[in-house]
Design a protein around this motif. Structure first.
Motif, short mmCIF file in Angstrom:
data_model
loop_
_atom_site.label_atom_id
_atom_site.label_comp_id
_atom_site.label_asym_id
_atom_site.label_seq_id
_atom_site.Cartn_x
_atom_site.Cartn_y
_atom_site.Cartn_z
N TYR A 175 7.21 -18.77 29.29
CA TYR A 175 5.81 -18.46 29.61
C TYR A 175 4.90 -19.54 29.04
CZ TYR A 175 1.53 -15.72 30.17
OH TYR A 175 0.29 -15.28 30.54
N GLY A 176 4.13 -20.15 29.90
CA GLY A 176 3.27 -21.26 29.50
C GLY A 176 3.90 -22.61 29.83
N GLY A 177 5.19 -22.59 30.17
CA GLY A 177 5.89 -23.80 30.57
C GLY A 177 5.98 -23.88 32.08
N SER A 178 6.93 -24.65 32.58
CA SER A 178 7.06 -24.79 34.04
C SER A 178 8.45 -25.29 34.41
CB SER A 178 6.02 -25.77 34.58
OG SER A 178 6.28 -27.07 34.09
N LEU A 179 8.77 -25.13 35.66
CA LEU A 179 9.98 -25.70 36.25
C LEU A 179 9.55 -26.52 37.45
CD1 LEU A 179 13.09 -25.94 36.62
CD2 LEU A 179 12.94 -23.89 38.06
N GLN A 180 9.97 -27.78 37.47
CA GLN A 180 9.71 -28.66 38.61
C GLN A 180 11.06 -29.01 39.22
OE1 GLN A 180 6.43 -29.75 39.38
NE2 GLN A 180 5.83 -28.35 37.77
N GLY A 239 5.20 -15.60 35.03
CA GLY A 239 4.00 -14.79 35.04
C GLY A 239 3.74 -14.06 33.73
N GLY A 240 4.69 -14.12 32.81
CA GLY A 240 4.55 -13.45 31.52
C GLY A 240 5.69 -13.86 30.62
N PRO A 241 5.70 -13.35 29.40
CA PRO A 241 6.76 -13.71 28.45
C PRO A 241 8.15 -13.33 28.96
CG PRO A 241 4.96 -12.61 27.32
CD PRO A 241 4.70 -12.47 28.79
N GLN A 242 9.14 -14.09 28.53
CA GLN A 242 10.51 -13.79 28.93
C GLN A 242 11.02 -12.58 28.14
OE1 GLN A 242 11.92 -17.77 28.06
NE2 GLN A 242 13.24 -17.01 26.43
N SER A 243 11.95 -11.88 28.75
CA SER A 243 12.50 -10.68 28.14
C SER A 243 13.98 -10.89 27.91
CB SER A 243 12.27 -9.49 29.07
OG SER A 243 12.85 -8.33 28.54
N PRO A 244 14.55 -10.60 26.76
CA PRO A 244 14.00 -9.78 25.68
C PRO A 244 13.13 -10.55 24.70
CG PRO A 244 16.27 -10.30 25.16
CD PRO A 244 15.97 -10.90 26.52
N GLY A 245 13.02 -11.84 24.81
CA GLY A 245 12.17 -12.64 23.91
C GLY A 245 12.54 -14.09 24.01
#
Length: 158
Positions: free
Chosen positions: A129-134, A147-153
């Motif tokens: 979250y806050g990063g990107s994939l190109q 769109g939000g933090p990764q789960s489980p963390g």
């Protein structure tokens, strides 16, 4: 006969020592969790759940991203997608994973890229979250974000 017994005894002793050495050998560094999920949105291919799988050996790490919900409109040949995954460090900054590894993907198939290679330090905590994939395929750049933090963390590297 005595030589055979001595040879057998030596072989058994060597095998026992080797097994004992393996039992006390240090284990490889690990990342936790090893898998995480994100809700990703891409400029081409749609949006949906994606799974990130991380591995670590010392300061070398890999991350693979796969999704059955994010699809490619065209068939993609094996190892033909150039990918850059940027993850955000909890301590500030980013860590970049790159590579050209991907399986052959049929038109309409789910996207998988990786393993992508990167370098980590002990204690790094990395989040999508806050990063990107190109992904660059056929000269076209496809951008994806979480769109939000990764789960489980976040991934925490040893």
């Amino acid at each position: 006969m005595t030589r055979m017994r001595l040879g057998s005894a030596a072989a058994i002793a060597a095998g026992t020592l080797a097994a004992t050495g393996l039992a006390f050998a240090p284990t490889a560094a690990a990342v936790t969790p090893q898998t995480a999920t994100i809700a990703a949105t891409c400029s081409i291919g749609g949006s949906g759940a994606a799974t990130l799988t991380a591995t670590q050996t010392g300061t070398s790490a890999t991350v693979t991203l796969s999704s059955t919900e994010i699809t490619t409109p065209l068939a993609v040949a094996q190892d033909s997608a150039s990918s850059t995954l940027t993850l955000v460090k909890a301590s500030g900054g980013t860590t970049v994973f790159t590579g050209t590894k991907n399986p052959a993907i049929p038109a309409g198939g789910g996207v998988t890229v990786g393993p992508l290679d990167g370098t980590v330090a002990s204690g790094d905590s990395l989040e999508a979250y806050g990063g990107s994939l190109q992904i660059v395929v056929f000269g076209i750049t496809i951008s994806c974000t979480a769109g939000g933090p990764q789960s489980p963390g976040p991934f925490v590297f040893e």
